[in-house]
Design a protein around this motif. Structure first.
Motif, PDB file in Angstrom:
ATOM      1  N   MET A  24       0.757  -1.183   0.000  1.00  0.00           N
ATOM      2  CA  MET A  24      -0.149  -0.260  -0.149  1.00  0.00           C
ATOM      3  C   MET A  24       1.098   1.089  -0.086  1.00  0.00           C
ATOM      4  SD  MET A  24      -3.007   0.714   2.482  1.00  0.00           S
ATOM      5  CE  MET A  24      -3.786  -0.872   2.663  1.00  0.00           C
ATOM      6  N   ARG A  32      -6.316   6.700   4.033  1.00  0.00           N
ATOM      7  CA  ARG A  32      -7.086   5.601   5.060  1.00  0.00           C
ATOM      8  C   ARG A  32      -7.109   6.199   6.500  1.00  0.00           C
ATOM      9  NH1 ARG A  32      -7.977   0.109   2.216  1.00  0.00           N
ATOM     10  NH2 ARG A  32      -9.434   0.034   3.686  1.00  0.00           N
ATOM     11  N   ALA A  88     -10.136   7.038   8.665  1.00  0.00           N
ATOM     12  CA  ALA A  88     -10.459   6.195   9.774  1.00  0.00           C
ATOM     13  C   ALA A  88     -10.695   7.522  11.124  1.00  0.00           C
ATOM     14  CB  ALA A  88      -9.233   5.450  10.271  1.00  0.00           C
ATOM     15  N   MET A 102     -11.158  -5.309  23.258  1.00  0.00           N
ATOM     16  CA  MET A 102     -12.248  -5.507  22.404  1.00  0.00           C
ATOM     17  C   MET A 102     -12.536  -4.061  21.474  1.00  0.00           C
ATOM     18  SD  MET A 102     -12.409  -8.690  22.704  1.00  0.00           S
ATOM     19  CE  MET A 102     -13.244  -8.964  21.369  1.00  0.00           C
ATOM     20  N   MET A 134      -9.849  -3.177  19.233  1.00  0.00           N
ATOM     21  CA  MET A 134      -9.651  -3.750  17.911  1.00  0.00           C
ATOM     22  C   MET A 134     -10.512  -3.510  16.802  1.00  0.00           C
ATOM     23  SD  MET A 134      -7.283  -6.080  18.505  1.00  0.00           S
ATOM     24  CE  MET A 134      -7.453  -6.800  16.847  1.00  0.00           C
ATOM     25  N   ARG A 135     -11.513  -2.297  17.025  1.00  0.00           N
ATOM     26  CA  ARG A 135     -12.425  -1.963  16.048  1.00  0.00           C
ATOM     27  C   ARG A 135     -11.665  -0.746  15.340  1.00  0.00           C
ATOM     28  NH1 ARG A 135     -17.890  -2.102  19.549  1.00  0.00           N
ATOM     29  NH2 ARG A 135     -18.700  -4.309  18.734  1.00  0.00           N
ATOM     30  N   PRO A 136     -11.769  -0.642  13.832  1.00  0.00           N
ATOM     31  CA  PRO A 136     -11.304   0.735  13.249  1.00  0.00           C
ATOM     32  C   PRO A 136     -12.249   1.765  13.547  1.00  0.00           C
ATOM     33  CG  PRO A 136     -12.641  -0.811  11.772  1.00  0.00           C
ATOM     34  CD  PRO A 136     -12.569  -1.361  13.029  1.00  0.00           C
ATOM     35  N   ALA A 190      -2.034  -9.061  17.415  1.00  0.00           N
ATOM     36  CA  ALA A 190      -2.942  -8.423  17.235  1.00  0.00           C
ATOM     37  C   ALA A 190      -2.837  -6.908  17.417  1.00  0.00           C
ATOM     38  CB  ALA A 190      -4.196  -8.778  18.225  1.00  0.00           C
ATOM     39  N   ARG A 218      -1.528  -0.153  14.399  1.00  0.00           N
ATOM     40  CA  ARG A 218      -3.060  -0.154  14.552  1.00  0.00           C
ATOM     41  C   ARG A 218      -3.508   0.680  13.336  1.00  0.00           C
ATOM     42  NH1 ARG A 218      -6.348  -0.981  18.221  1.00  0.00           N
ATOM     43  NH2 ARG A 218      -6.688   1.477  18.624  1.00  0.00           N
ATOM     44  N   THR A 265      -6.038   1.271  10.010  1.00  0.00           N
ATOM     45  CA  THR A 265      -7.325   1.069   9.788  1.00  0.00           C
ATOM     46  C   THR A 265      -7.420  -0.239   9.219  1.00  0.00           C
ATOM     47  OG1 THR A 265      -7.844   3.379   9.938  1.00  0.00           O
ATOM     48  CG2 THR A 265      -9.521   1.937   9.098  1.00  0.00           C
ATOM     49  N   ALA A 266      -6.443  -0.155   8.141  1.00  0.00           N
ATOM     50  CA  ALA A 266      -6.573  -1.208   7.091  1.00  0.00           C
ATOM     51  C   ALA A 266      -6.103  -2.563   7.772  1.00  0.00           C
ATOM     52  CB  ALA A 266      -5.717  -1.045   5.817  1.00  0.00           C
ATOM     53  N   LEU A 320      -6.739  -3.261  10.985  1.00  0.00           N
ATOM     54  CA  LEU A 320      -7.983  -3.527  12.085  1.00  0.00           C
ATOM     55  C   LEU A 320      -8.942  -4.122  11.178  1.00  0.00           C
ATOM     56  CD1 LEU A 320      -7.694  -0.567  14.307  1.00  0.00           C
ATOM     57  CD2 LEU A 320      -6.923  -2.907  14.974  1.00  0.00           C
ATOM     58  N   GLU A 321      -8.847  -3.693   9.995  1.00  0.00           N
ATOM     59  CA  GLU A 321     -10.223  -4.228   8.992  1.00  0.00           C
ATOM     60  C   GLU A 321      -9.905  -5.760   8.503  1.00  0.00           C
ATOM     61  OE1 GLU A 321     -12.036  -0.241   6.880  1.00  0.00           O
ATOM     62  OE2 GLU A 321     -10.288  -1.348   6.112  1.00  0.00           O
ATOM     63  N   VAL A 351      -8.028  -8.110  10.144  1.00  0.00           N
ATOM     64  CA  VAL A 351      -7.887  -9.077  11.517  1.00  0.00           C
ATOM     65  C   VAL A 351      -9.008  -8.986  12.048  1.00  0.00           C
ATOM     66  CG1 VAL A 351      -5.406  -8.668  11.439  1.00  0.00           C
ATOM     67  CG2 VAL A 351      -6.594  -7.602  13.115  1.00  0.00           C
ATOM     68  N   THR A 352      -9.103 -10.118  13.004  1.00  0.00           N
ATOM     69  CA  THR A 352     -10.144 -10.266  14.066  1.00  0.00           C
ATOM     70  C   THR A 352      -9.556 -11.030  15.261  1.00  0.00           C
ATOM     71  OG1 THR A 352     -12.482 -10.572  14.471  1.00  0.00           O
ATOM     72  CG2 THR A 352     -11.329 -12.538  13.541  1.00  0.00           C
ATOM     73  N   LEU A 353     -10.008 -10.617  16.463  1.00  0.00           N
ATOM     74  CA  LEU A 353      -9.375 -11.103  17.716  1.00  0.00           C
ATOM     75  C   LEU A 353     -10.781 -11.667  18.461  1.00  0.00           C
ATOM     76  CD1 LEU A 353      -7.246 -11.683  19.834  1.00  0.00           C
ATOM     77  CD2 LEU A 353      -7.605  -9.415  20.827  1.00  0.00           C
TER      78      LEU A 353
END
Lengths: 278, 334
Positions: A1, A9, A13, A106, A109-111, B74, B94, B96-97, B99-100, B102-104
Motif C-alpha cells: 500500500m 485511509r 479512519a 475489544m 480492535m475496532r477501526p 493483534a 494499529r 485502519t486497514a 484492523l479491518e 484481522v479479528t480477535l
C-alpha cells in the motif's frame, strides 16, 4: 500500500466515527432504553438543584438575595437541572471498568477511535433524559412566565452552543481522567475529586454571583463554571450578548485545552497500557 | 504456488517489570517509599513465519507466553524488542486497514452488547467496518446458517447460554471478512458438543475464505482438530515448530497397544511384549518401539486371549510434558 493511500485511509479512519454515527447513536439509544430503569435512578441522583431550590426560596422569602428573587431562584435551579441532564457524561467510569476487566481490548480492535464510541454512549441517552428535562423546562416557562429567559434571539442561539460546550468540557474531562486508569488501573478517586470541584465551583449548589467577594472571581478561572453556571446564567437571562461572547470564548478555550489534555493522556496511557498489560 | 508468509515474527521479545514485595506490614510500609521490581521475560526472542491460509496452534502451559504473543500480533501489546508483521502491517501501529483485515476473539471477553440482541452488535459492526448492506446481509445469513443460530440472534445476549454467546461472538468477529483470525481460548467453558461445533465452524471458515488462523487453547482436541502445525511455547521460548505427528515421533516415538483380554493375564506374561503403561486383570496398555510394532503385535495376537486390540501414539499431553521437561533440563544444564 502506498504512503498516500495509507495517509488517506488514516484520515478516513479519524472520521469513520462520523459516518458510522447514525447507526452508533441508534444502537446506543436501544442500549439506553435497555438500561432505562438504571438511568432514571441515576437521574434521581442529579436532582440536587431541585433540593437546593426550596432552601434558597426560603432564604429569599424576606427579600431578594444578591439580586435573586423567588422567581429567579426557580428559573436558575430548574435550568441547572436541565443543563445537568443534557451534559451528563460517564466515560470515566466506563474506561475504568474496561481497564480493570480487560474489555478495552475489544474496543481497541475496532477501526474507529474509541472517543467516538464513548461520546455516543453519553449522547444517545439524551433523548431519554429529555423525557424529564422537557417538562421541567416547560415548568420554568410557566412559573416564571418567560421573565427570566434571554430576550435576545441571538443569545438563545448562542445558548445552544454554550450547552454543546458544556457537554464537551464534561466529555473531555471524563476521558482525560478516565484515561489515567491506563497508568494507575483506577482513577475513580480523581473522578470524585472532579465532581467535588464541579458541585462547589460550577454553580450547581449556589449561584456563583452569591459567592463571597473574596472568591467570586475564582470560578472564572476554572472549567466547572463553563460546564454549568455559564449556560444556566445565559438561559436565565443574566448575561447580555457581549458577556455571552466573552464567556463563550473562555468556555471553548477550556474545551480545546481539555480536548488536547484528553488526547495526550489517552495516547500516552495507551502506549503504557500496551507496554505492560494490553 | 506456495503462498508467501502472512505473519513474520523475528526475535520477538516481551518483558514486564513486576513489583515485588515481601509479605507483612513492615514490607508493605517500606514499599510505600521504595519499591523493588523484577524483570519477567514473557516472550523470549522467538522467530516464526506463518503462511497465508495456514492454521497454527500455540500450545504451552499457563503463563508460557501464548496469549502475550497473540496480543502482540493483534497490536494490543507492544514488543519490548524484535519485530512482527501481519499481512505486511506492523500491528502496534494499529492502522485502519490492519484492523479491518484481522479479528480477535478472546474466549473470556466479549464484544456483544449485553442487554441487546446480537443482531444489534452485528449492525453496529456493519456501520463501523462500513460493510455494504448487501454483503452484510449475505454474510450474516451465511454465518448464522453455518452456526445453526436461527432466531437466537434476536434474543438479548444476556439470555443466551455460554455456547450460544460464543457462536454469536464468532459471527460478530467475522462479519467484516477478516483474512487473519486470532482466537484465544475460543472454546473455554463450552461443553464437548459445542466445542466440536465451534471447531468445525472455524475450519469451514478457513477453508472457504482462505483465512490465516492463529489459535491458543488449553484443549488439546481444539489444536489437534484444527491445526496441522503447532508452535510449542514454554517459559516464553519456542521449543517446537512443526506438525503434531512429527512432534510425537520425535519425543515419544513408541506406539501404545491397548489390549482388552478375554480372561485375566499376569503382568509378568505381558512384559515380554513391551513396557507396561497400565495393567488391569483384563486390560493392558503396552508401549512398543515403533520399529518392532508389527512383530510384537503379531506375537500378542498369537499368544494372548484378545477381545480387542488398538494401536495409537502417546497422548499429546504426555508428549508435551516430556518436551517441557527436556527443554527445562537442557536450559538448566546450559
Amino acid at each position: 500500500m502506498s504512503p498516500r493511500t495509507i495517509r488517506e485511509r488514516t484520515l478516513a479512519a479519524r472520521f469513520r466515527g462520523l459516518t458510522a454515527l447514525p447507526t452508533m447513536m441508534r444502537i446506543g439509544f436501544h442500549e439506553a432504553m435497555a438500561y432505562r430503569a438504571e438511568l432514571f435512578v441515576w437521574m434521581l441522583t442529579t436532582t440536587m438543584p431541585l433540593v437546593m431550590l426550596p432552601l434558597w426560596l426560603a432564604v429569599a422569602e424576606t427579600g431578594p438575595v444578591g439580586g435573586y428573587d423567588g422567581d429567579h431562584f426557580v428559573a436558575y435551579f430548574l435550568v441547572a437541572f436541565v443543563v445537568r441532564q443534557l451534559t451528563a457524561v460517564w466515560a470515566s467510569y466506563t474506561l475504568n471498568y474496561e481497564v480493570v476487566h480487560g474489555t478495552l481490548a475489544m474496543r481497541l480492535m475496532r477501526p474507529v477511535h474509541p472517543f467516538w464510541s464513548y461520546a455516543v454512549e453519553s449522547l444517545s441517552a439524551i433523548p431519554l433524559r429529555l423525557v424529564i428535562a422537557l417538562p421541567v423546562s416547560l415548568i420554568v416557562l410557566v412559573v416564571t412566565a418567560g421573565r427570566h429567559l434571554p430576550s435576545d434571539p441571538a443569545v438563545m442561539l448562542l445558548g445552544l452552543l454554550a450547552i454543546a460546550g458544556a457537554w464537551c468540557i464534561a466529555f473531555f474531562a471524563n476521558v482525560a481522567i478516565g484515561a489515567l486508569s491506563l497508568f494507575t488501573q483506577s482513577s475513580l478517586k480523581l473522578v470524585d475529586a472532579w465532581l467535588a470541584g464541579y458541585f462547589v465551583m460550577s454553580g450547581y449548589l449556589v449561584p456563583l454571583s452569591l459567592f463571597p467577594p473574596a472568591i467570586r472571581d475564582l470560578p472564572n478561572w476554572l472549567p466547572f463554571r463553563y460546564q454549568l453556571g455559564f449556560p444556566v446564567e445565559l438561559w436565565t437571562g443574566a448575561l447580555d450578548r457581549d458577556a455571552v461572547f466573552v464567556q463563550l470564548g473562555a468556555q471553548w478555550c477550556w474545551v480545546a485545552t481539555l480536548a488536547c489534555l484528553a488526547a495526550i493522556v489517552w495516547n500516552r496511557g495507551l502506549a503504557r497500557f500496551s507496554a505492560v498489560s494490553g | 504456488m506456495t503462498p508467501g508468509p502472512d505473519i513474520v515474527v523475528s526475535k520477538l521479545r516481551k518483558e514486564y517489570r513486576v513489583a515485588k514485595r515481601e509479605p507483612g506490614f513492615a514490607a508493605a510500609f517500606r514499599a510505600l517509599f521504595r519499591r523493588s521490581y523484577e524483570k519477567v521475560v514473557a516472550v523470549d526472542d522467538i522467530d516464526f513465519h506463518i503462511a497465508a491460509g495456514e492454521r497454527v496452534g500455540f500450545l504451552g502451559p499457563n503463563g508460557a507466553g501464548k496469549t502475550t504473543t497473540l496480543k502482540m500480533l493483534a497490536g494490543l501489546l507492544h514488543p519490548t524488542s524484535g519485530s512482527c508483521t501481519v499481512s505486511g502491517f506492523v500491528p502496534r501501529e494499529r492502522r485502519t486497514a490492519f484492523l479491518e483485515s484481522v479479528t480477535l476473539v478472546l474466549g473470556q471477553k466479549q464484544q456483544l452488547l449485553w442487554d441487546l440482541p446480537p443482531v444489534d452488535t452485528f449492525e453496529l459492526n456493519r456501520a463501523i467496518y462500513q460493510i455494504p448492506r448487501k454483503d452484510f446481509d449475505a454474510r450474516v445469513a451465511e454465518l448464522v446458517t453455518l452456526l445453526d443460530l436461527g432466531d437466537l440472534v434476536n434474543k438479548p445476549t444476556r439470555e443466551l447460554s455460554l455456547g450460544e454467546r460464543m457462536k454469536c461472538e464468532l459471527v460478530a468477529a467475522l462479519l467484516h471478512g477478516p483474512r487473519v483470525l486470532f482466537l484465544d481460548e475460543p472454546t473455554i467453558g463450552l461443553d464437548v458438543t459445542m466445542q466440536a461445533t465451534v471447531r468445525d465452524f472455524v475450519r469451514a471458515y478457513n477453508e472457504r475464505h482462505g483465512a490465516t488462523l492463529v489459535l491458543t487453547s488449553h484443549y488439546m482436541e481444539d489444536v489437534l482438530a484444527l491445526c496441522p502445525r503447532i508452535l510449542v511455547i514454554d517459559k516464553g521460548a519456542l521449543s517446537y515448530d512443526g506438525s503434531v505427528e512429527a512432534l510425537v515421533s520425535r519425543v515419544r516415538p513408541d506406539k501404545r497397544i491397548t489390549a482388552r483380554l478375554a480372561k485375566p493375564v499376569e503382568r509378568a506374561d505381558l512384559e515380554r511384549f513391551g513396557v507396561i503403561i497400565a495393567h488391569e486383570p483384563t486390560r493392558a496398555v503396552i508401549s512398543v518401539p515403533q520399529a518392532e510394532l508389527a512383530e510384537r503385535a503379531q506375537a500378542m495376537l498369537a499368544s494372548l486371549p484378545l477381545l480387542d486390540f488398538e494401536v495409537a501414539s502417546a497422548p499429546l499431553e504426555e508428549v508435551l510434558s516430556e518436551l517441557f521437561a527436556r527443554t527445562r533440563a537442557a536450559r538448566e544444564s546450559a
